[in-house]
Design a protein around this motif. Sequence first.
Motif, PDB file in Angstrom:
ATOM      1  N   GLU A 191      14.848  -2.722  -1.090  1.00 31.36           N
ATOM      2  CA  GLU A 191      15.269  -2.900   0.240  1.00 31.36           C
ATOM      3  C   GLU A 191      15.485  -1.726   1.173  1.00 31.36           C
ATOM      4  O   GLU A 191      15.225  -1.961   2.247  1.00 31.36           O
ATOM      5  N   GLY A 192      15.883  -0.490   0.209  1.00 35.44           N
ATOM      6  CA  GLY A 192      15.919   0.686   1.168  1.00 35.44           C
ATOM      7  C   GLY A 192      14.503   1.112   1.647  1.00 35.44           C
ATOM      8  O   GLY A 192      14.704   2.010   2.490  1.00 35.44           O
ATOM      9  N   ARG A 193      13.498   0.484   1.134  1.00 33.10           N
ATOM     10  CA  ARG A 193      12.361   0.736   1.847  1.00 33.10           C
ATOM     11  C   ARG A 193      11.725  -0.140   2.678  1.00 33.10           C
ATOM     12  O   ARG A 193      10.526  -0.254   3.048  1.00 33.10           O
ATOM     13  N   GLY A 194      12.699  -1.186   3.061  1.00 36.36           N
ATOM     14  CA  GLY A 194      12.179  -2.178   4.036  1.00 36.36           C
ATOM     15  C   GLY A 194      11.674  -3.592   3.540  1.00 36.36           C
ATOM     16  O   GLY A 194      11.111  -4.370   4.183  1.00 36.36           O
ATOM     17  N   ILE A 195      11.772  -3.610   2.274  1.00 32.86           N
ATOM     18  CA  ILE A 195      11.189  -4.910   1.494  1.00 32.86           C
ATOM     19  C   ILE A 195      12.261  -5.904   1.293  1.00 32.86           C
ATOM     20  O   ILE A 195      13.514  -5.745   1.059  1.00 32.86           O
ATOM     21  N   THR A 196      11.941  -7.239   1.723  1.00 31.21           N
ATOM     22  CA  THR A 196      12.833  -8.263   1.594  1.00 31.21           C
ATOM     23  C   THR A 196      12.727  -8.679   0.063  1.00 31.21           C
ATOM     24  O   THR A 196      11.764  -8.856  -0.400  1.00 31.21           O
ATOM     25  N   VAL A 197      14.138  -8.691  -0.604  1.00 29.37           N
ATOM     26  CA  VAL A 197      13.946  -9.209  -2.058  1.00 29.37           C
ATOM     27  C   VAL A 197      14.756 -10.389  -2.076  1.00 29.37           C
ATOM     28  O   VAL A 197      15.732 -10.709  -1.746  1.00 29.37           O
ATOM     29  N   GLU A 198      13.773 -11.442  -3.110  1.00 28.26           N
ATOM     30  CA  GLU A 198      14.354 -12.684  -3.359  1.00 28.26           C
ATOM     31  C   GLU A 198      14.753 -12.654  -4.853  1.00 28.26           C
ATOM     32  O   GLU A 198      14.112 -12.069  -5.369  1.00 28.26           O
ATOM     33  N   ASP A 211       0.866  -1.145  -0.077  1.00 29.83           N
ATOM     34  CA  ASP A 211       0.040  -0.019  -0.217  1.00 29.83           C
ATOM     35  C   ASP A 211       1.016   1.414  -0.199  1.00 29.83           C
ATOM     36  O   ASP A 211       1.560   1.434   0.929  1.00 29.83           O
ATOM     37  N   GLY A 212       0.803   2.118  -1.028  1.00 31.43           N
ATOM     38  CA  GLY A 212       1.597   3.078  -1.200  1.00 31.43           C
ATOM     39  C   GLY A 212       2.990   3.194  -1.795  1.00 31.43           C
ATOM     40  O   GLY A 212       3.420   4.218  -1.982  1.00 31.43           O
ATOM     41  N   LEU A 213       3.387   1.750  -2.567  1.00 30.46           N
ATOM     42  CA  LEU A 213       4.505   1.707  -2.861  1.00 30.46           C
ATOM     43  C   LEU A 213       4.291   1.135  -4.221  1.00 30.46           C
ATOM     44  O   LEU A 213       3.732  -0.326  -4.339  1.00 30.46           O
ATOM     45  N   ASN A 220       7.659  -6.888 -13.734  1.00 36.95           N
ATOM     46  CA  ASN A 220       7.056  -8.177 -13.835  1.00 36.95           C
ATOM     47  C   ASN A 220       7.542  -9.159 -12.661  1.00 36.95           C
ATOM     48  O   ASN A 220       7.484 -10.248 -12.804  1.00 36.95           O
ATOM     49  N   GLY A 221       7.724  -8.328 -11.542  1.00 39.27           N
ATOM     50  CA  GLY A 221       8.305  -9.225 -10.299  1.00 39.27           C
ATOM     51  C   GLY A 221       6.854  -9.718  -9.663  1.00 39.27           C
ATOM     52  O   GLY A 221       5.936  -9.514 -10.040  1.00 39.27           O
ATOM     53  N   LEU A 222       7.045 -10.258  -8.364  1.00 39.83           N
ATOM     54  CA  LEU A 222       5.819 -10.880  -7.782  1.00 39.83           C
ATOM     55  C   LEU A 222       6.112 -10.787  -6.161  1.00 39.83           C
ATOM     56  O   LEU A 222       6.932 -11.027  -5.343  1.00 39.83           O
ATOM     57  N   SER A 223       5.055  -9.920  -5.469  1.00 39.23           N
ATOM     58  CA  SER A 223       5.033  -9.972  -4.186  1.00 39.23           C
ATOM     59  C   SER A 223       4.286 -11.263  -3.374  1.00 39.23           C
ATOM     60  O   SER A 223       3.433 -11.589  -3.738  1.00 39.23           O
ATOM     61  N   ILE A 224       5.168 -11.477  -2.714  1.00 40.30           N
ATOM     62  CA  ILE A 224       4.735 -12.860  -1.784  1.00 40.30           C
ATOM     63  C   ILE A 224       3.789 -12.125  -0.631  1.00 40.30           C
ATOM     64  O   ILE A 224       2.838 -13.057  -0.200  1.00 40.30           O
ATOM     65  N   ASP A 225       4.255 -10.993  -0.143  1.00 40.37           N
ATOM     66  CA  ASP A 225       3.307 -10.676   0.717  1.00 40.37           C
ATOM     67  C   ASP A 225       3.944  -8.828   0.865  1.00 40.37           C
ATOM     68  O   ASP A 225       4.823  -8.751   0.063  1.00 40.37           O
ATOM     69  N   PRO A 226       3.350  -8.153   1.789  1.00 37.57           N
ATOM     70  CA  PRO A 226       3.644  -6.683   1.672  1.00 37.57           C
ATOM     71  C   PRO A 226       5.221  -6.316   2.073  1.00 37.57           C
ATOM     72  O   PRO A 226       5.683  -5.211   1.655  1.00 37.57           O
ATOM     73  N   SER A 227       5.857  -7.207   2.430  1.00 39.92           N
ATOM     74  CA  SER A 227       7.298  -6.972   2.819  1.00 39.92           C
ATOM     75  C   SER A 227       8.371  -7.967   1.985  1.00 39.92           C
ATOM     76  O   SER A 227       9.322  -7.960   2.479  1.00 39.92           O
ATOM     77  N   THR A 228       7.998  -8.703   1.152  1.00 44.25           N
ATOM     78  CA  THR A 228       8.587  -9.713   0.421  1.00 44.25           C
ATOM     79  C   THR A 228       8.254  -9.569  -1.183  1.00 44.25           C
ATOM     80  O   THR A 228       7.148  -9.672  -1.365  1.00 44.25           O
ATOM     81  N   TYR A 229       9.372  -9.708  -1.827  1.00 47.39           N
ATOM     82  CA  TYR A 229       9.187  -9.379  -3.276  1.00 47.39           C
ATOM     83  C   TYR A 229      10.187 -10.207  -4.045  1.00 47.39           C
ATOM     84  O   TYR A 229      11.425 -10.383  -3.721  1.00 47.39           O
ATOM     85  N   LEU A 230       9.651 -10.952  -5.157  1.00 49.57           N
ATOM     86  CA  LEU A 230      10.610 -11.742  -6.093  1.00 49.57           C
ATOM     87  C   LEU A 230      10.844 -11.290  -7.201  1.00 49.57           C
ATOM     88  O   LEU A 230       9.891 -10.573  -7.920  1.00 49.57           O
ATOM     89  N   THR A 231      12.151 -10.860  -7.837  1.00 43.73           N
ATOM     90  CA  THR A 231      12.460 -10.422  -8.908  1.00 43.73           C
ATOM     91  C   THR A 231      13.776 -11.213  -9.446  1.00 43.73           C
ATOM     92  O   THR A 231      14.319 -12.118  -8.942  1.00 43.73           O
ATOM     93  N   ASP A 232      14.364 -10.947 -10.702  1.00 44.84           N
ATOM     94  CA  ASP A 232      15.408 -11.327 -11.425  1.00 44.84           C
ATOM     95  C   ASP A 232      16.491 -10.659 -10.943  1.00 44.84           C
ATOM     96  O   ASP A 232      16.518  -9.185 -10.637  1.00 44.84           O
ATOM     97  N   PRO A 233      17.850 -11.221 -10.754  1.00 43.99           N
ATOM     98  CA  PRO A 233      19.091 -10.382 -10.521  1.00 43.99           C
ATOM     99  C   PRO A 233      19.589  -9.506 -11.526  1.00 43.99           C
ATOM    100  O   PRO A 233      20.319  -8.591 -11.219  1.00 43.99           O
TER     101      PRO A 233
END
Length: 327
Positions: free
Chosen positions: A295-302, A235-237, A272-285
């Motif tokens: 990550e600078g906004r508190g999101i864990t990136v896989e 929400d908001g990002l 075209n990444g994928l949020s697993i939840d509001p704090s976890t996001y999947l993308t390509d290297p």
Amino acid sequence: MVAETAKVRVDSEFAPLRSVVVSQSEFRAPANAAILGHSMPVEDSAVEILEAVWGKDFGEVYPEKQKAWEAERDELAAVLTRHGVEVLRPRLFNDTEKEAAGDTGYANFFVRDPWFTVGEHVIEGVLQFPHRRMEVLPSRQLLLDRVVPSSARYVALPQPEASPLGHPGGGPFLEGGDVLVLGKEIFVGCSGMATNELGYRWLAKYLEPFGFTVTEVTLPEHVLHLDCAISLIRDGLMISCPARLPAGLPAALRDWEQIEVSEDEAAAMATNGLSIDPSTYLTDPEFERVGKELEGRGITVEYIDFSVSRLFGGAFRCTTQPLLRAD
């Protein structure tokens, strides 16, 4: 009480992912480019590769790339499972379906588009590219098993009229990659290459009696889907590509913080990444720059290498279709 896995509902693009369908990796190209009617959206680096597969199965021409493609989807399924997400898979096409496809070819590679979930509504769409028209079939039994027994509604768009190959006709066309969910706000991308005006109007007419607001988002002609221009993180990002939004953002999103990407980054699937939840996001290297911004906004990136999937003009969101995304 209904078991959680029996529920079917999507509250937003970033509500916690509970149950999801992950694509298979099947593609037989049409016999020639004229069947498509317009160019298939692929990465520039993929043009030469795909030129070699007209009328052929991708895995027969590129067996090692096929193995890598399947491995990408298996790794995605494993990562989602590790995060506690139930992962389902469509079946593969059977011989009868492959024979019926004929020179048109077939695709069973991006489950996001042939059907999609909005709130407690599962909707079978209609795809423009002729080789993707049967793509819903490998998911059909899964939908009958999981959606019909649930409280969710299960509907399908009217089938388009018959038309010559290379000329899709009037539709309606509506593809899941163009549909973003934000509670009762639904955004529908329209470039004319996938979803068209008639498809957008059909969805608005269907959903509005249930309290949804459906907003059309104009896309340039070369952009296949809305998720190739926007990704809602929490929400908001959001991640957005201003170059792909000629009329700007929908009013409901204009106050959101944006991590902007260039046209070249968006063409490579940076949105075209994928949020697993509001704090976890999947993308390509490939998109580490974007990942660091998140990550600078508190999101864990896989990160998962999705380089073969991206050759076909899609990535993590295209490869997945949620059945349950809810708090």
